[in-house]
Design a protein around this motif. Structure first.
Motif: not given
Length: 86
Positions: A9-11, A16-17, A26-29
């Motif tokens: 989330q920080r990354e 500014a993803a 959203a997929l990354a999270l």
């Protein structure tokens, strides 16, 4: 959230993803949460591999930052020294 999800989330915020690629963000999270919550080692490894891939793509899409590198830092210090007359 767990450690991986918090770090992700920080990354995502730094990159500014959510502005450039909201679906991939959203997929990354979701993948990061899977890494945190999945007890099966194989599933965790698969989610981690996919997370690395998605984050790599998001880094490529991120807008250029204003942060300089070590050479920029040296140049700024030199200019400051010259401005002081030293």
């Amino acid at each position: 959230m767990g450690d991986v999800a918090d770090a992700t989330q920080r990354e995502l915020d730094q990159l500014a993803a959510y502005d450039t690629a909201p679906g991939q963000a959203a997929l990354a999270l979701a993948l990061a949460q899977s890494v945190d919550l999945t007890p099966a080692p194989t599933a965790r490894a698969n989610a981690a591999r996919e997370l690395r891939t998605v984050l790599a793509e998001l880094r490529k899409l991120a807008p250029a930052g204003e942060e300089g590198d070590a050479l920029d830092d040296l140049a700024q210090r030199r200019e400051a020294r010259r401005a002081r007359g030293a």
